[in-house]
Design an enzyme around this catalytic site. Structure first.
Site, PDB file in Angstrom:
ATOM      1  N   ASN B  18       4.758   4.693   4.030  1.00  0.00           N
ATOM      2  CA  ASN B  18       5.716   3.966   3.209  1.00  0.00           C
ATOM      3  C   ASN B  18       4.950   2.940   2.368  1.00  0.00           C
ATOM      4  OD1 ASN B  18       7.736   2.370   2.153  1.00  0.00           O
ATOM      5  ND2 ASN B  18       8.595   1.736   4.124  1.00  0.00           N
ATOM      6  N   PHE B  19       4.992   3.099   1.057  1.00  0.00           N
ATOM      7  CA  PHE B  19       4.225   2.196   0.185  1.00  0.00           C
ATOM      8  C   PHE B  19       4.921   0.850   0.001  1.00  0.00           C
ATOM      9  CE2 PHE B  19       1.600   5.451  -2.497  1.00  0.00           C
ATOM     10  CZ  PHE B  19       1.074   5.972  -1.333  1.00  0.00           C
ATOM     11  N   LYS B  20       6.169   0.745   0.465  1.00  0.00           N
ATOM     12  CA  LYS B  20       6.932  -0.491   0.267  1.00  0.00           C
ATOM     13  C   LYS B  20       6.761  -0.999  -1.173  1.00  0.00           C
ATOM     14  CE  LYS B  20       7.211  -1.798   5.090  1.00  0.00           C
ATOM     15  NZ  LYS B  20       7.342  -2.917   6.005  1.00  0.00           N
ATOM     16  N   HIS B 102      16.180   2.081   5.566  1.00  0.00           N
ATOM     17  CA  HIS B 102      15.033   1.328   6.076  1.00  0.00           C
ATOM     18  C   HIS B 102      15.489  -0.095   6.409  1.00  0.00           C
ATOM     19  CE1 HIS B 102      11.217  -0.841   6.160  1.00  0.00           C
ATOM     20  NE2 HIS B 102      10.682   0.327   6.474  1.00  0.00           N
ATOM     21  N   GLU B 150      12.373   2.188  14.093  1.00  0.00           N
ATOM     22  CA  GLU B 150      11.514   1.056  13.751  1.00  0.00           C
ATOM     23  C   GLU B 150      12.171  -0.260  14.160  1.00  0.00           C
ATOM     24  OE1 GLU B 150       8.600   1.714  10.111  1.00  0.00           O
ATOM     25  OE2 GLU B 150      10.576   1.031   9.491  1.00  0.00           O
ATOM     26  N   GLY B 190       4.360  -1.530  13.278  1.00  0.00           N
ATOM     27  CA  GLY B 190       3.196  -2.083  13.959  1.00  0.00           C
ATOM     28  C   GLY B 190       2.055  -1.118  14.219  1.00  0.00           C
ATOM     29  N   ALA B 211       3.059   1.748   7.245  1.00  0.00           N
ATOM     30  CA  ALA B 211       3.094   1.061   5.946  1.00  0.00           C
ATOM     31  C   ALA B 211       1.882   0.140   5.818  1.00  0.00           C
ATOM     32  CB  ALA B 211       4.398   0.291   5.794  1.00  0.00           C
TER      33      ALA B 211
END
Lengths: 240, 240, 240, 240
Positions: B18-20, B102, B150, B190, B211
């Site tokens: 996930n590139f956020k 998310h 998550e 994490g 991420a």
């Protein structure tokens, strides 16, 4: 060809075409309408900008040299914000500006304030949409580059605010000018003919924000050309 | 090279990055990390997918053949929804799937339901994120292709849920399997070492959603390679 | 008179009247309808509950002994959350339960999960509303005391879901029972006659959630009485 | 005893105590603090208002004659809006005003505009909270009765904005006065001593909005009394 913020701010009147999330203006269709918008700009020298969906910005910005706007950006700096739209990301994809607080994507007051600031920092022209004269005035105090007045009850109706509720436009201009002498004032909602555009400009706006009137038209090029032709008498003589 | 939904669903374990909205994974940086992810995939044959920002999907999908996910789509069909993200638009830009709900972009229950449906109709792999075993079970009843567990309190901490709260993972798997035998189960939050990945897979998940552990690493390639190598012992022997 | 959670859970069928934010059920009017609901309960021994606005809970709970529900609570523990509705505050004002995720006040999945938990901790009966069979099933995994199925497109229409879309009700019951054998299932939207109530109960629900059909009626007492009379044949013989 | 809007608007300086959703100010505790606030008002003749949770408004308004504010109302007229807070409902429960757009309950610009209008129509004093000088100015154009400036980063810290960032207060006052000469200006965040109150008034505000500094204090009465005593030198000599 216009693309710097400075020129964009100065060249009036202007026509911005909001692609919304219509199928007719998604993906390949977005590029097609953008090409037609550019053609109208080249033929008339009236500034025509386009606001495609975020996923289409890169391809549209590559295809045309007219100004490309995002439809929305989020009030965040880079960080852990999955699913949000960074000013940086739309800028790097080729946008030169962004709509903010469109009636279909309304925002908290503090977020509008923050987004206008982020847009400025990222050299994006900011265009805050507002639904009535009071909120137009409030938005104008945040010092965006543009205000677009769009009474939501008229959006998509084909009934132009400049005709149905001219006092909304004139009241908005009056209140906005009390607090901000520089901001460009656009008017939107229901605009579907050259006469509607002319009516908006006669009332004192500097341009129009249009959507279904163009995107859903049988011939988007023809209607954009009609809008641009109707704008010509209102081109300012002052040298930028 | 894997890109059809069917293959994507079958090839396990998988790593989705996930590139956020990190600066390190925006614009040109997004393409760079995606290229490295593809390199890891080619070297290890472990499926590595990437989830860039919406404005970057088109460029990333053009640059690589590994699966590209959107980080979010909105629950709308094409129409008047300025500033929203259509399934159609990310699909046409080259995404083959999407994250949904998310923890940084949480959604209403009815919208998750609608988005899973829209994803299916648009041939996008759906990956619903959930924050605890109960919501994982609820999400699983909506029949997405994947669930990603998550716990938000661990996101970005470098403390992997597979170690800090293994019972969250095992409880989630148990509850999810009561209502859905097919859904792929990922685990996130994490994860920052190959050992964290192995721990997640040992607990019974079929992959990881990562991420900052990758994007913020000094050498994203090296850490993705470490993740992929740690995944190899868990490759299923069954023929897809 | 019923007021403990246990009794409330057991006594079926039940009628819950959502007062929404109608003028006809605000302030003094709320007390009046609540008194009539209590009268119906006394006359028929069918459980009739009321869900007034938050500001009216205290006065209504003081006026009647039938169960009073909040229309919504927020997912917060006590703290710095100006403008939010604490479970504690509605409990102390006299509510014995709360609606959650009504289609006019929809919530994020993780918030529904958290509110069901908070309701339980605060001894409030939880009634999660859901808009279709899939979301009903998802909601049921969160283990609330009740699920209320309300297709939003029928709310306020006078067209009862039990007649217009009986398969929505039967599908919801089937899916809910796959994951939760205990939860009470109500059905709402469009119910405006005793026959509508009977139809809902015949399909296998344990009660109805009604609003405009009662509150906007010329004679709310008469219609609640009609609803209660229509419910009588469905009173379970089992001893609580 | 003050309770009409007119008097409320005129009597300055004023102290408004936001009860938030602290346990110490919920239910019976709300009445207790409200009684102490009234005692301080009687002893000092300084206006002290209270803003309890919605569920507590009726009981608090019955217990005291000082002004009672809601913490939030929604932008709706009566109708089908389950779970929302009507202006009518808090008015009928005894509130004479409402906070709007508190940083913990922020609102869309168009909703703030609508709520200020609804408050006026329902004879509720409107107090719009704003997080910085720019949004304070924007809020002031909407013509509420009061503006409360509260930099959210200072809320609950015990570090008063009047000391930590006096320029935020003075800038806000300057910008607000450019567009609104009548609106009462309060200042909040971090106020925990009489000296903090005096500092706020010296900077030119007409009162303070306080919360944890009172509610979480060992002796709320003592600290409110200290606030009121510190306000006395700033009582205007002008006849209301």
């Amino acid at each position: 060809m216009v693309k710097t913020n400075l020129q964009l701010r100065l060249q009036k009147p202007m026509i911005i075409v909001n692609f919304k999330t219509y199928r007719e203006s998604t993906g390949k269709n977005a590029i097609e309408i953008a090409n037609e918008a550019e053609k109208v700009h080249k033929e008339t020298n009236i500034l025509v900008g386009v606001a495609p969906q975020v996923a289409d910005i890169a391809a549209v910005a590559k295809a045309v040299k007219i100004p490309v706007f995002a439809q929305h950006i989020d009030p965040m700096d880079p960080g852990s914000f999955t699913g949000h739209v960074l000013a940086e990301s739309v800028r790097e994809a080729g946008a030169v500006g962004t709509l903010i607080n469109h009636s279909e994507r309304q925002l908290k007051l503090s977020d509008i304030c923050q987004i206008v600031k982020l847009a400025r920092e990222n050299h994006l022209v900011s265009c805050v949409c507002a639904n009535n004269p009071n909120t137009s005035m409030a938005a104008a105090t945040l010092d965006p580059d543009m205000i677009a007045i769009e009474p939501p009850e008229l959006i998509g109706t084909g009934i132009p605010v400049s005709k149905a509720k001219p006092e909304v436009v004139t009241d908005s201009i009056r209140l906005v000018r009390q607090v901000n002498s520089k901001v460009t004032i656009l008017c939107g909602a229901g605009i579907s003919s050259g006469e509607d555009v002319a009516a908006a400009l006669r009332l004192g706006t500097q341009g129009v924000l249009v959507a279904s009137g163009v995107v859903k038209a049988k011939d988007p090029y023809a209607i954009m050309r009609e809008f641009a032709d109707a704008s010509k008498p209102y081109v300012s003589q002052e040298k930028p």
